[in-house]
Design an enzyme around this catalytic site. Structure first.
Site, PDB file in Angstrom:
ATOM      1  N   CYS A  43       0.816  -1.211   0.000  1.00 33.49           N
ATOM      2  CA  CYS A  43       0.000   0.000   0.000  1.00 33.49           C
ATOM      3  C   CYS A  43       0.853   1.266   0.000  1.00 33.49           C
ATOM      4  CB  CYS A  43      -0.941   0.000   1.200  1.00 33.49           C
ATOM      5  SG  CYS A  43      -2.023   1.446   1.256  1.00 33.49           S
ATOM      6  N   CYS A  48      -1.566   1.570  -3.067  1.00 31.64           N
ATOM      7  CA  CYS A  48      -2.615   2.578  -2.927  1.00 31.64           C
ATOM      8  C   CYS A  48      -2.124   4.006  -2.771  1.00 31.64           C
ATOM      9  CB  CYS A  48      -3.536   2.257  -1.753  1.00 31.64           C
ATOM     10  SG  CYS A  48      -3.175   0.831  -0.781  1.00 31.64           S
ATOM     11  N   LYS A  51      -0.274   5.379  -6.003  1.00 30.40           N
ATOM     12  CA  LYS A  51      -1.267   5.358  -7.081  1.00 30.40           C
ATOM     13  C   LYS A  51      -2.294   6.466  -6.893  1.00 30.40           C
ATOM     14  CE  LYS A  51      -4.295   2.189  -6.886  1.00 30.40           C
ATOM     15  NZ  LYS A  51      -4.841   0.816  -6.792  1.00 30.40           N
ATOM     16  N   TYR A 179      -9.254  -3.888 -11.417  1.00 34.81           N
ATOM     17  CA  TYR A 179      -9.181  -2.531 -10.863  1.00 34.81           C
ATOM     18  C   TYR A 179      -7.832  -1.886 -11.120  1.00 34.81           C
ATOM     19  CZ  TYR A 179      -6.548  -4.221  -6.770  1.00 34.81           C
ATOM     20  OH  TYR A 179      -5.593  -4.749  -5.941  1.00 34.81           O
ATOM     21  N   GLU A 183      -7.679   1.520 -13.203  1.00 36.90           N
ATOM     22  CA  GLU A 183      -7.178   2.722 -12.538  1.00 36.90           C
ATOM     23  C   GLU A 183      -6.010   3.329 -13.307  1.00 36.90           C
ATOM     24  OE1 GLU A 183      -8.271   1.700  -7.872  1.00 36.90           O
ATOM     25  OE2 GLU A 183      -6.368   1.041  -8.692  1.00 36.90           O
ATOM     26  N   HIS A 438     -28.598  19.679  -0.039  1.00 37.18           N
ATOM     27  CA  HIS A 438     -28.728  20.175  -1.416  1.00 37.18           C
ATOM     28  C   HIS A 438     -27.919  21.465  -1.610  1.00 37.18           C
ATOM     29  CE1 HIS A 438     -30.709  20.737  -5.264  1.00 37.18           C
ATOM     30  NE2 HIS A 438     -30.896  22.012  -4.935  1.00 37.18           N
ATOM     31  N   GLU A 443     -26.851  13.592  -2.189  1.00 37.88           N
ATOM     32  CA  GLU A 443     -28.253  13.655  -1.782  1.00 37.88           C
ATOM     33  C   GLU A 443     -29.123  12.647  -2.524  1.00 37.88           C
ATOM     34  OE1 GLU A 443     -30.747  17.084  -3.199  1.00 37.88           O
ATOM     35  OE2 GLU A 443     -28.838  17.758  -4.051  1.00 37.88           O
TER      36      GLU A 443
END
Length: 462
Positions: A43, A48, A51, A179, A183, A438, A443
């Site tokens: 990681c 992660c 990246k 993934y 990515e 909002h 939402e």
């Protein structure tokens, strides 16, 4: 005095191994952690963290282009890859140093060598040749990129290499549909590289909800990534202008760089597990029970090396559960259900819980599916056609929420909070009672309506 050198010996200084080593040392245990690379694991060092910095870099490029729609004039903007690359590596080094410091400050020995099993209580450090014994051994070596064997595969790079490129290519061919491939395709396209993503399947992100997969196909196309489906590479040949990749359907693609993102495998090869009587499956993953224990009662394994759920926070939680089980007489089996996760395409994917096919297999027709697809407000003036997709799946008469899937801006941030809702067993009525904020993209999750087909063919509330 114990007959062993250490109470706990951890092989691997990634997130799971460091957390377990630190916690054991805080309990007064004699702890050593061996790492053949840099502390921090996949990681921090090659996954992660670097990246995500690259994703941010690509996003800034998009933001600069779209700022025109918001009245900004940006002149002479250019991308400097070496500057970003070096900044990322500086941060990686800083974080890796923190991991080392955490162990040292808590009294654990950090041994920067590869460790291999001699027997169930003994490891050999391959650089020094020293043998070390421990009452308990935790394996936390993670996984490594894997590519299929083919003619010319030595010309391709893998994900570990992508962070250290000397220069940005003008063209790149990324092989894979998972993934990592998706990515990095978004990253390179965002840096202005002409990007082709080739995959043997018909939709990206195998294992995700079908509608999410469709939405991600649209995301990649919107980012001007040339998607090629139903093809597998058979040969990579060096040419005067770069490389020529031949596929099983006879097509050939010319490119400056070939990036193989065809999966990862547990890093167990050569670890000497057979000497300790530790079993692995056909993919090399260490077989453990619900308490992360191998068939040897003193040897445990956590994280990607077990191939249960390959996520950094999961490895950390498994490491914490191991400490409770082994050293606090409080057996804990970490619950791997309803764990939120993200894919950092551009925009990203956020998911938690069951996909629609999984929910249908488990609950039959006693389920309701709510969806929406809309153009986020931010994209209107920016001239970006990208749309956001949201999906919520419920089961039973009370409509307990069992799955949420989002493809859109900030979905990785949103899904963290929604993961709490799914884990807590909240219902659609709980979502409906929640007032919307909002104007936001988020939402929409509390205003969802049933998908049209569900009104007649899926909903069965008795």
């Amino acid at each position: 005095m114990s007959k062993y050198d250490y109470d706990l010996f951890v092989i691997g200084a990634g997130s799971g191994g460091v957390r377990a080593g630190r916690m054991a040392a805080q309990l007064g245990k004699r702890v050593a952690v061996a790492e053949e690379s840099r502390p921090g694991g996949t990681c921090v060092v090659r996954g992660c963290v670097p990246k995500k910095f690259m994703v941010y870099g690509a996003d800034y490029g998009t933001a600069i282009r779209e700022a025109v729609g918001y009245g900004w004039t940006v002149e002479n903007a250019k991308f400097d890859w070496p500057k970003l690359r070096d900044a990322i590596q500086s941060e990686v080094s800083r974080l890796s140093g923190i991991y080392a410091t955490i162990l040292e400050k808590n009294g654990a020995d950090l041994i920067q060598e590869r460790a291999e099993f001699v027997d169930k209580h003994t490891v050999r450090l391959t650089k020094s040749g020293r043998e070390v014994t421990a009452e308990t051994i935790l394996i936390a070596v993670g996984g490594r990129p894997w590519m299929p064997e083919m003619k010319g595969s030595e010309h391709a790079i893998m994900s570990d290499d992508a962070f250290l490129l000397d220069e940005m290519p003008e063209r790149i061919l990324i092989i894979g549909g998972g993934y990592i491939a998706s990515e990095f395709a978004g990253i390179f396209a965002g840096f202005g590289v002409k990007t082709v993503q080739a995959y043997r399947g018909t939709r990206l992100l195998n294992g995700f909800d079908p509608e999410v997969r469709d939405a991600v196909n649209e995301v990649q196309s919107n980012n001007k990534i040339d998607l090629r489906f139903g093809v597998s590479p058979t040969e990579i040949k060096k040419s005067k202008g770069g490389y020529i990749v031949t596929f099983d359907d006879g097509t050939k693609i010319g490119t400056d760089l070939v990036f193989m993102a065809t999966g990862r495998k547990p890093h167990t090869s050569g670890l000497g597990l057979e000497n300790a009587g530790v079993e692995v499956d056909k993919n090399g993953a260490i077989i453990v029970d619900e308490y992360s224990r191998t068939r040897q009662d003193n040897i445990f394994a956590v994280g990607d090396v077990t191939n249960r759920m390959n996520l950094t926070p999961v490895a950390i939680r498994e490491g914490m559960a191991f400490i409770e089980t082994r050293f606090k007489d409080n057996p804990i089996a970490y619950d791997h259900s309803d764990i939120a996760s993200a894919v950092f395409t551009r925009p990203p994917v956020g998911v938690v819980g069951l996909t629609e096919p999984e929910a249908r297999r488990e609950f039959g027709e006693e389920m309701t599916v709510y969806t929406t697809k809309f153009r986020p407000m931010k994209n209107v003036l920016a001239g970006d056609p990208q749309r956001c997709f949201m999906k919520l799946i419920t089961e039973g008469k009370n409509e307990r929420v069992v799955g949420i899937h989002i493809v859109g801006d900030d979905s990785a941030e949103i899904i963290q909070a929604l993961g709490i809702c799914v884990k807590a067993g909240l219902t659609k009525a709980d979502f409906d009672r929640t007032c919307a904020v909002h104007p936001t993209l988020a939402e929409e999750i509390v205003t969802l309506k049933p998908r049209e087909e569900n009104k007649t063919t899926v909903v069965s509330k008795g």
